[in-house]
Design an enzyme around this catalytic site. Structure first.
Site, mmCIF file in Angstrom:
data_model
loop_
_atom_site.group_PDB
_atom_site.id
_atom_site.type_symbol
_atom_site.label_atom_id
_atom_site.label_comp_id
_atom_site.label_asym_id
_atom_site.label_seq_id
_atom_site.Cartn_x
_atom_site.Cartn_y
_atom_site.Cartn_z
ATOM 1 N N GLY A 51 2.389 2.285 10.856
ATOM 2 C CA GLY A 51 3.303 3.418 10.707
ATOM 3 C C GLY A 51 3.946 3.873 12.000
ATOM 4 C CB SER A 85 5.316 -1.476 12.041
ATOM 5 O OG SER A 85 4.830 -0.162 12.242
ATOM 6 C CD GLU A 104 -3.339 -2.629 7.368
ATOM 7 O OE1 GLU A 104 -2.224 -2.802 6.870
ATOM 8 O OE2 GLU A 104 -4.036 -1.635 7.146
ATOM 9 N N GLY A 129 2.875 -1.082 4.301
ATOM 10 C CA GLY A 129 2.895 0.339 3.968
ATOM 11 C C GLY A 129 4.319 0.791 3.697
ATOM 12 N N GLY A 130 4.970 1.331 4.714
ATOM 13 C CA GLY A 130 6.312 1.906 4.576
ATOM 14 C C GLY A 130 7.291 1.032 3.802
ATOM 15 C CG HIS A 167 -5.888 1.723 5.338
ATOM 16 N ND1 HIS A 167 -5.451 2.704 6.195
ATOM 17 C CD2 HIS A 167 -4.857 0.863 5.179
ATOM 18 C CE1 HIS A 167 -4.193 2.443 6.536
ATOM 19 N NE2 HIS A 167 -3.810 1.331 5.936
ATOM 20 C CD GLU A 189 -2.980 5.381 6.867
ATOM 21 O OE1 GLU A 189 -2.982 5.440 5.623
ATOM 22 O OE2 GLU A 189 -2.051 4.876 7.518
ATOM 23 C CE LYS A 208 -0.230 3.152 4.787
ATOM 24 N NZ LYS A 208 -0.114 3.255 6.237
ATOM 25 C CG ASN A 216 -1.731 1.181 1.438
ATOM 26 O OD1 ASN A 216 -1.815 2.026 0.544
ATOM 27 N ND2 ASN A 216 -2.368 1.289 2.595
HETATM 28 P P1 PGA Z 1 2.832 0.345 7.667
HETATM 29 O O1 PGA Z 1 1.370 0.474 7.014
HETATM 30 O O2 PGA Z 1 3.429 -0.942 7.108
HETATM 31 O O3 PGA Z 1 3.587 1.551 7.210
HETATM 32 O O4 PGA Z 1 2.656 0.268 9.138
HETATM 33 C C1 PGA Z 1 0.556 -0.631 6.833
HETATM 34 C C2 PGA Z 1 -0.763 -0.195 6.259
HETATM 35 O O5 PGA Z 1 -1.324 0.806 6.707
HETATM 36 O O6 PGA Z 1 -1.305 -0.848 5.336
#
Ligand code: PGA
Length: 257
Positions: free
Chosen positions: A175, A214, A169, A235-236, A97, A99, A6, A4
């Site tokens: 994050g 993470s 998640e 994500g990251g 998600h 967010e 983002k 993802n």
């Molecule tokens: P993250 O994000 O790996 O940066 O924690 C995961 C996500 O929100 O899908």
């Protein structure tokens, strides 16, 4: 393994990230399913690059959107409809998600409509659920996630449910650098599978449940070892070809057949 991106990358960096993944995919035929979710403006190019990389290969890269509207089209300024995504060759879409829930008020009632629209156009919904830190601290995490799963997926028939991918998640892990322990993740994945069984019976055994929050090569080994952890939503670490393909390799070693 789903990435993802983002609201990251630009036209140049999105193309080079996709190029790196496409090359890796070509060099590693038979890898576990790779899903990438770039921002909307870069989806068309990503689909083309994925198609080129797929030639003669059995595991092409699946390009996913990060969001969609529940209505197919109409006067919804700034929104993106599922038929648009479908017409580009996008094959999946992240919904629910945390967010989107936190910043845009997305609820499971809306998510359940998005899931239906996606399924109606043969796109794979990647449904995200997970508890907040205070909910876990209050010991309510199982209850919260159960309500989310039933709220968004509870109305689906068995054959539709079988087409869904679920991502657990925990919000406190996204994050933040904090990760659920392999035990915490496995027990929640087992719980989610139990809830999916209540909705769709035996089909629950076949539904991929991804862990997100993470997740990176240095902690993925323990997480992916969990029986009910079928992969990751990243994500990251999905913004680096090295990290994301590192995760694909780990998943291949642990989960590949
Ligand atoms: P993250 O994000 O790996 O940066 O924690 C995961 C996500 O929100 O899908």
């Amino acid at each position: 393994m789903a990435g993802n991106w983002k609201m990251n990358t630009d036209a140049g960096s999105a193309a080079s990230l996709m190029q790196g993944l496409a090359e890796w995919s070509k060099e590693n035929p038979g890898h576990v399913t790779m899903i990438v979710a770039p921002p909307f403006p870069f989806l068309a190019e990503a689909v083309k690059m994925a198609a080129r990389a797929a030639q003669g290969q059995e595991t092409p890269i699946v390009v996913a959107a990060q969001n969609c509207h529940q209505e197919e089209h109409g006067a919804f300024t700034g929104e993106v409809g599922v038929p648009m995504l479908k017409s580009l060759g996008v094959r999946a879409c992240i919904v629910g998600h945390s967010e989107r829930r936190q910043y845009y008020g997305e609820t499971d009632a809306v998510v359940s409509l998005k899931v239906r629209t996606l399924l109606g156009h043969d796109l794979i919904p990647i449904y995200c659920c997970g508890e907040k830190r205070e909910e876990r601290e209050a010991g309510r995490h199982f209850e919260v996630v159960s309500a989310q799963v039933h709220g968004a997926l509870g109305q689906l028939g068995t054959s539709d449910l079988a087409k869904v991918v679920v991502a657990y998640e925990p919000v406190w892990a996204i994050g933040t650098g904090l990760t659920a322990t392999p035990e915490q993740a496995q027990e929640m994945h087992d719980h989610i599978r139990g809830e999916l069984r209540k909705i769709g019976g035996e089909v629950a055994a076949e539904i991929p449940i991804l862990y997100g929050g993470s997740c990176k090569p240095s902690n993925a080994e323990g997480l992916f070892a969990g029986r009910d952890i079928d992969g990751g939503l990243i994500g990251g670490a999905s913004l680096s070809v090295e990290d994301f393909t590192g995760l694909l390799r780990i998943a291949q070693r642990i989960k590949g057949t």
